[in-house]
Scaffold this active site. Structure first.
Site, mmCIF file in Angstrom:
data_model
loop_
_atom_site.group_PDB
_atom_site.id
_atom_site.type_symbol
_atom_site.label_atom_id
_atom_site.label_comp_id
_atom_site.label_asym_id
_atom_site.label_seq_id
_atom_site.Cartn_x
_atom_site.Cartn_y
_atom_site.Cartn_z
ATOM 1 N N PHE A 1 -39.155 -14.459 13.068
ATOM 2 C CA PHE A 1 -40.085 -14.973 14.083
ATOM 3 C C PHE A 1 -39.766 -16.419 14.490
ATOM 4 O O PHE A 1 -40.485 -17.030 15.262
ATOM 5 C CB PHE A 1 -41.536 -14.817 13.608
ATOM 6 C CG PHE A 1 -42.067 -13.392 13.713
ATOM 7 C CD1 PHE A 1 -41.328 -12.377 14.314
ATOM 8 C CD2 PHE A 1 -43.315 -13.068 13.204
ATOM 9 C CE1 PHE A 1 -41.821 -11.069 14.405
ATOM 10 C CE2 PHE A 1 -43.830 -11.766 13.304
ATOM 11 C CZ PHE A 1 -43.082 -10.773 13.903
ATOM 12 N N ASN B 1 -34.156 -17.482 7.403
ATOM 13 C CA ASN B 1 -33.152 -18.271 8.135
ATOM 14 C C ASN B 1 -33.744 -18.964 9.361
ATOM 15 O O ASN B 1 -33.297 -18.813 10.479
ATOM 16 C CB ASN B 1 -31.928 -17.413 8.508
ATOM 17 C CG ASN B 1 -32.288 -16.150 9.262
ATOM 18 O OD1 ASN B 1 -33.378 -15.627 9.114
ATOM 19 N ND2 ASN B 1 -31.369 -15.663 10.070
ATOM 20 N N HIS C 1 -28.295 -8.633 3.170
ATOM 21 C CA HIS C 1 -27.558 -8.343 4.401
ATOM 22 C C HIS C 1 -26.106 -8.185 3.974
ATOM 23 O O HIS C 1 -25.494 -9.130 3.483
ATOM 24 C CB HIS C 1 -27.718 -9.516 5.385
ATOM 25 C CG HIS C 1 -26.898 -9.388 6.633
ATOM 26 N ND1 HIS C 1 -27.442 -9.525 7.891
ATOM 27 C CD2 HIS C 1 -25.570 -9.154 6.842
ATOM 28 C CE1 HIS C 1 -26.480 -9.370 8.811
ATOM 29 N NE2 HIS C 1 -25.346 -9.149 8.186
ATOM 30 N N HIS D 1 -30.824 -2.860 6.756
ATOM 31 C CA HIS D 1 -30.170 -2.358 7.983
ATOM 32 C C HIS D 1 -28.796 -1.686 7.812
ATOM 33 O O HIS D 1 -27.777 -2.189 8.268
ATOM 34 C CB HIS D 1 -30.085 -3.458 9.054
ATOM 35 C CG HIS D 1 -29.612 -4.809 8.616
ATOM 36 N ND1 HIS D 1 -28.519 -5.018 7.811
ATOM 37 C CD2 HIS D 1 -30.094 -6.048 8.904
ATOM 38 C CE1 HIS D 1 -28.349 -6.314 7.620
ATOM 39 N NE2 HIS D 1 -29.293 -6.954 8.267
ATOM 40 N N ASP E 1 -35.782 -5.516 12.117
ATOM 41 C CA ASP E 1 -34.891 -6.689 12.166
ATOM 42 C C ASP E 1 -35.076 -7.426 13.496
ATOM 43 O O ASP E 1 -34.117 -7.907 14.100
ATOM 44 C CB ASP E 1 -33.420 -6.290 11.951
ATOM 45 C CG ASP E 1 -32.524 -7.505 11.688
ATOM 46 O OD1 ASP E 1 -33.066 -8.600 11.423
ATOM 47 O OD2 ASP E 1 -31.294 -7.374 11.752
#
Length: 448
Positions: free
Chosen positions: A66, A97, A181, A239, A313
């Site tokens: 966000f 991040n 990730h 993901h 994501d």
């Protein structure tokens, strides 16, 4: 807290693998009764007729960006969590991040403070791991946060953890759930050089899945899984984008007993490399959208429980940023408002049942992250409820996109299903593209 009572009548309730007709009584923040016919005894009950519509638990999105603090020209907690509730997502777990990165307890608490004032959906955060913050990681209480996030391939905000000794130490010494990730940096760099020699910076985007290749994903995810098995860490692989990676996961035991779990995102279930010609950088994600076969096999692995959850994501950038040449165009796109309508489109196409969507997008994130009293339509649970009309078509366009960045990879798509109402902790927060003034969101709590 609020003391409102709402009675939802004549709903097609979707919960735990079944669809049944019934009523739901909400008192304050909680579901207090579910029955085949509940009558409104007192005058202070607001009766809501859901005739012909499905009522599902609010979705729990375990992976969003966000952009607050520090990158708020792209998005912020307020704008994106509003878009989320319009998309039937009532709880989110946001990534570290940002700028500054969420890699100290102090920065984590700053984010909770912002969310407590700004969020429209229930919220929690991931704590970020780096090559040199193990001391801070060990201070994090697993009841306070959703888990730990490690980037094993550099992505937006470059929080790369690439020191193998540090990585093993983190896996060995934390009891936090570790989300990763997975893309192998060396493989990507080598591939990128080949295409840069040929095209300079203006590489055609359809080479993105060849640069950030199946091999790059598989090397990294298989390594992470090996490390989790060796150390006993609780690993969640974010993901998945390739058919090959699905073979690394198991469906022999129930989710609550799994130590190694996997996720697939909406864009990897919807798009394939044949969409690059039309959508260009707007579908440039890390990991990359890959082949049609990858898309099909990811869906198959989701349906047969090798993949446990669906997420978005959600990672907005401005249209201007996305309009750059390949090497300068950032990866990621906004998805929270359109993820559930896209899944319901897949239901219309016969690819997935509504019960399975609810299992993977509502129930399973609650199991996986041990979220307290959410993700189900059950008495005693928070009333996070989404009303869905599966026969109410609408087209995504600039006027109804709610993301701060103002664009969507789904622009021009007509969805057959519409989210008409969203209740957050028993309060009606959203109705047909309109928001009410009250924010009902709460911080997520965990049964750990």
């Amino acid at each position: 807290m609020h003391n409102k009572k709402t009675l939802i009548k004549n709903a097609k309730i979707v919960n735990e693998g079944t669809v049944f007709n019934g009523d739901i009584l909400i008192e304050g923040e909680f579901i207090t009764k579910i029955g085949s016919s509940i009558s409104a005894k007192s005058a202070d009950v607001n009766v809501f007729d859901a005739e012909g519509k499905y009522v599902i638990p609010g979705a729990i999105d375990d992976q969003v960006h966000f952009r607050e603090p520090g990158l708020t020209h792209k998005a912020n907690i307020e704008t994106e969590s509003r878009a989320a509730i319009a998309g039937g997502i009532t709880s989110f777990i946001e990534m570290p991040n940002t700028n500054p990165q969420t890699t100290t307890i102090e920065k984590l608490n700053d984010k909770f403070e912002i969310a407590s004032k700004k969020a429209w959906a229930n919220y929690s955060f991931m704590f970020g791991g780096t090559n040199d913050n193990l001391d801070e990681i060990l201070k994090v209480d697993k009841r306070d946060v959703a888990g730990l996030k490690l980037f094993l391939g550099s992505s937006t905000g470059n929080m790369l953890v690439d020191n193998p000794e540090v990585l093993e130490k983190i896996f060995k010494s934390t009891d936090l759930l570790i989300s990763v990730h997975c893309e192998d940096e060396a493989t990507i760099k080598k591939n990128l050089e080949i295409y840069k020699e040929r095209y300079g910076d203006d590489i055609p985007v359809n080479f993105h899945p060849i640069i950030r290749s199946e091999e790059a994903c598989y090397i990294s995810s298989s390594k992470a899984i090996e490390l989790a098995k060796k150390t006993g860490a609780r690993l969640h692989v974010f993901h998945l984008s390739t058919a090959k990676e699905t073979e690394l996961f198991d469906n022999k035991i129930p989710l609550k007993d799994k130590k190694i779990t996997a996720e697939v995102c909406i864009h990897h279930l919807w798009f394939s490399d044949k969409d690059y010609d039309e959508k260009g950088m707007l579908i440039k994600w890390n990991p990359a959208v890959k082949t049609e076969n990858d898309r099909k096999q990811l869906l198959k692995a989701l349906l047969d429980d090798k993949i446990d959850v669906i997420a978005t994501d959600h990672a907005p950038h401005t249209f201007e940023e996305k309009s750059n040449v390949y090497t300068a165009a950032p990866s990621g796109g906004p998805l929270v408002q359109h993820a559930l309508p896209a899944l319901l489109e897949m239901y219309h196409n016969g690819d997935i049942s509504i019960e399975k969507i609810v299992e993977k997008f509502c129930h399973n994130p609650a199991i996986l992250f041990e979220v307290e009293k959410r993700g189900y339509i059950k008495e005693g649970y928070y009333a996070d409820l989404v009303v869905v009309d599966v026969n109410n078509p609408w087209t995504v366009n600039k006027d109804n996109i709610l993301y701060k960045c103002g664009w969507s990879p789904f622009e021009g798509t007509t969805f057959k299903s519409r989210i008409t109402h969203t209740f957050v902790n028993g309060g009606l927060a959203y109705e047909n593209f309109k928001f009410y003034d009250t924010k009902y969101a709460k911080r997520l709590t965990f049964n750990r």
